[in-house]
Design an enzyme around this catalytic site. Structure first.
Site, PDB file in Angstrom:
ATOM      1  N   SER A 127       0.827  -1.212   0.000  1.00  0.00           N
ATOM      2  CA  SER A 127       0.000   0.000   0.000  1.00  0.00           C
ATOM      3  C   SER A 127       0.860   1.260   0.000  1.00  0.00           C
ATOM      4  O   SER A 127       0.556   2.235  -0.691  1.00  0.00           O
ATOM      5  CB  SER A 127      -0.896   0.025   1.248  1.00  0.00           C
ATOM      6  N   ILE A 148       3.530 -10.592  -8.413  1.00  0.00           N
ATOM      7  CA  ILE A 148       3.449  -9.933  -9.716  1.00  0.00           C
ATOM      8  C   ILE A 148       2.666 -10.800 -10.720  1.00  0.00           C
ATOM      9  O   ILE A 148       3.117 -11.886 -11.123  1.00  0.00           O
ATOM     10  CB  ILE A 148       4.861  -9.582 -10.255  1.00  0.00           C
ATOM     11  N   ALA A 198       8.691  10.374  -2.829  1.00  0.00           N
ATOM     12  CA  ALA A 198       7.886  10.075  -4.020  1.00  0.00           C
ATOM     13  C   ALA A 198       8.539  10.627  -5.290  1.00  0.00           C
ATOM     14  O   ALA A 198       8.426  10.038  -6.372  1.00  0.00           O
ATOM     15  CB  ALA A 198       6.488  10.634  -3.858  1.00  0.00           C
ATOM     16  N   TYR A 244       4.000  10.116 -10.101  1.00  0.00           N
ATOM     17  CA  TYR A 244       2.989  10.895 -10.824  1.00  0.00           C
ATOM     18  C   TYR A 244       2.364  10.041 -11.945  1.00  0.00           C
ATOM     19  O   TYR A 244       1.149  10.016 -12.130  1.00  0.00           O
ATOM     20  CB  TYR A 244       3.653  12.161 -11.385  1.00  0.00           C
ATOM     21  N   GLU A 272      -6.804   1.526 -13.906  1.00  0.00           N
ATOM     22  CA  GLU A 272      -6.551   0.278 -13.169  1.00  0.00           C
ATOM     23  C   GLU A 272      -7.722  -0.055 -12.260  1.00  0.00           C
ATOM     24  O   GLU A 272      -8.101  -1.208 -12.117  1.00  0.00           O
ATOM     25  CB  GLU A 272      -5.302   0.431 -12.303  1.00  0.00           C
ATOM     26  N   ARG A 278     -32.659 -27.667  -9.333  1.00  0.00           N
ATOM     27  CA  ARG A 278     -32.545 -28.353  -8.038  1.00  0.00           C
ATOM     28  C   ARG A 278     -33.897 -28.351  -7.305  1.00  0.00           C
ATOM     29  O   ARG A 278     -34.560 -27.310  -7.235  1.00  0.00           O
ATOM     30  CB  ARG A 278     -31.490 -27.632  -7.192  1.00  0.00           C
ATOM     31  N   GLY A 315      -4.682  -3.815  -6.652  1.00  0.00           N
ATOM     32  CA  GLY A 315      -5.065  -2.531  -7.278  1.00  0.00           C
ATOM     33  C   GLY A 315      -5.291  -1.439  -6.237  1.00  0.00           C
ATOM     34  O   GLY A 315      -5.995  -0.461  -6.488  1.00  0.00           O
ATOM     35  N   GLU A 349      -9.442  -0.476   1.742  1.00  0.00           N
ATOM     36  CA  GLU A 349      -9.222   0.526   2.795  1.00  0.00           C
ATOM     37  C   GLU A 349      -8.537   1.766   2.194  1.00  0.00           C
ATOM     38  O   GLU A 349      -8.914   2.904   2.501  1.00  0.00           O
ATOM     39  CB  GLU A 349      -8.348  -0.044   3.929  1.00  0.00           C
TER      40      GLU A 349
END
Ligand SMILES: Cc1cc2nc3c(=O)[nH]c(=O)nc-3n(C[C@H](O)[C@H](O)[C@H](O)COP(=O)(O)OP(=O)(O)OC[C@H]3O[C@@H](n4cnc5c(N)ncnc54)[C@H](O)[C@@H]3O)c2cc1C
Length: 385
Positions: free
Chosen positions: A136, A161, A182, A239, A248, A274, A369, A373
């Site tokens: 995450s 992966i 980042a 970015y 995604e 059934r 993905g 949370e």
């Protein structure tokens, strides 16, 4: 079963024709092989090239690179129809994600080098973000890509992966500057053929998605030409990842609606046949109400997903809305598949019925993905502005 709602403004005749041809292709080439692929833990390599020949993977790629020049809706159809056949093994979603990274950020030379082979299935793609120590919290990746002459030297390891064993082209998330957080993250494209120091680990044993080769990957001083940095500049990786996340996330919701349609159809067939207490299981009010609830959830999700496609094609699908589609779609898929399995009674627990497999396959949709949370965190940020 169809992805399209009656009022979906993005759907043209060519989308309907594409959906028909994709359906025929899956029925002939995918459905009969599912059990075999599950047993062997990987989809046959030649299925990728057959899908390429059928024009399935290039719907949203421009003609210049071997595609048909349509919009993202074509990939959406291919992903929905796969889910609607109960398959979670073939990793086309990842191929689509990688192709759209290259379209969005690749140089002209990179597009010309990589896209045509991904469209034909001659090459299979993977994206390697997650590491044993971090998923995450993507900024915390430890894999590094250090400059060495006109190459990058990649060191580190990745796990979970998708397409990991088959992939010829792997987008590796790595730190080109360890001190810049980042801003130090870049996307480096590894061509695996002959890459010294690159090793694939186990094909991981999973609760579901058993026909997919999900793997660990190891990089030990793997040299990659600097021209394989995706885009023009280092430090753009985070970015670039964020920019592509709406697609995604929508892919996961598309799979969800496909699987929901398949699960309901299989369940209806079963409960109509059934018998219990001298009547069809279908005739119990509980069954009818459960199916009514599920059908309602399916239609609400279908409308939302169609609306997201319109927004994505217009370039206006924001992170929060795409996160809603991923979170709500995957959760709804799990609720529906769980209720369907219950209606099968003990047979629902047996692998000879596809509902048992769908139960295992569905769970991961709430995890990969970006976990649900994390989706809620992103949605909350759009509220608390
Ligand atoms: C079958 C499968 C296929 C996958 N395919 C790929 C792939 O192709 N490429 C790839 O790179 N990765 C892939 N992944 C990895 C996947 O994306 C990660 O597992 C996922 O992002 C979660 O990361 P993690 O497993 O490290 O969990 P963690 O990040 O360790 O999370 C553990 C728990 O903590 C919660 N949590 C973490 N942070 C927060 C927070 N800020 N607030 C609240 N809760 C939080 C999470 O929601 C979760 O419940 C795949 C995983 C699976 C299982």
């Amino acid at each position: 079963m169809s992805l399209f709602t009656k009022t979906a403004s993005w759907v043209q005749d060519e989308h309907q024709m594409f959906a028909d041809s994709v359906s025929r292709f899956y029925d002939a080439e995918l459905v009969p092989n599912l059990e075999k692929w599950i047993d062997q833990g990987v989809v046959d390599r030649d299925f990728w090239t057959k899908a390429g020949e059928a024009g399935l993977m290039g719907g949203a790629i421009s003609e210049e690179y071997g595609g048909s020049g349509g919009g993202i809706g074509f990939d959406a159809i291919a992903v929905y129809e796969q889910g609607a056949r109960g398959d979670s093994g073939w990793g086309f979603s990842i191929q689509s994600i990688v192709m759209h990274y290259i379209v969005a950020f690749g140089t002209d030379e990179q597009k010309a080098r990589w896209l045509p082979k991904l469209v034909t299935g001659e090459q299979v793609a993977a994206i390697a973000m997650t590491e044993p120590g971090t998923g995450s919290d993507l900024q915390a990746v430890k894999t590094t890509a250090e400059k060495d002459g006109n190459t990058y030297r990649i060191n580190g390891s990745k796990t979970f992966i998708t397409n990991g064993h088959t992939a010829d082209l792997i987008v590796v998330v790595a730190k080109t500057d360890k001190t810049a957080g980042a801003r130090g993250v870049s996307l480096i494209v590894l061509e695996t053929d002959g890459a010294e120091g690159f090793r694939r680990g186990r094909n991981l044993k999973k609760l579901g998605m058993k026909a997919n080769d999900t793997a660990e990957l190891f990089f030990e001083d793997v040299k990659v030409p600097m021209t394989n940095l995706l885009g023009h500049e280092e430090g753009q990786g985070f970015y670039q990842l964020m920019k592509q996340l709406p697609w995604e996330r929508l892919l996961i919701a598309l799979t969800a609606i496909g699987v929901i349609d398949f699960a309901i159809a299989e369940t209806v067939k079963y409960v109509q046949e059934r018998k219990a207490f001298g009547q069809r299981v279908m005739d119990f009010q509980n069954t009818r109400f459960k199916l009514a609830e599920m059908k309602t959830k399916a239609e609400v999700l279908r409308s939302f997903v169609n609306d997201c496609i319109v927004q994505l094609e217009a370039g206006t699908l924001d992170a929060a809305t795409a996160s809603m589609a991923k979170y709500w779609g995957s959760q709804t898929q799990n609720e529906v598949v769980n209720e369907c399995l219950q209606l099968f009674g003990g047979y629902g627990f047996m692998m000879e019925y596809p509902i048992a497999r769908l139960y295992g396959d569905s769970r991961v949709q709430m995890i990969y993905g970006g976990t649900n949370e994390i989706m809620k965190e992103l949605i909350a940020r759009s509220i608390d502005v």
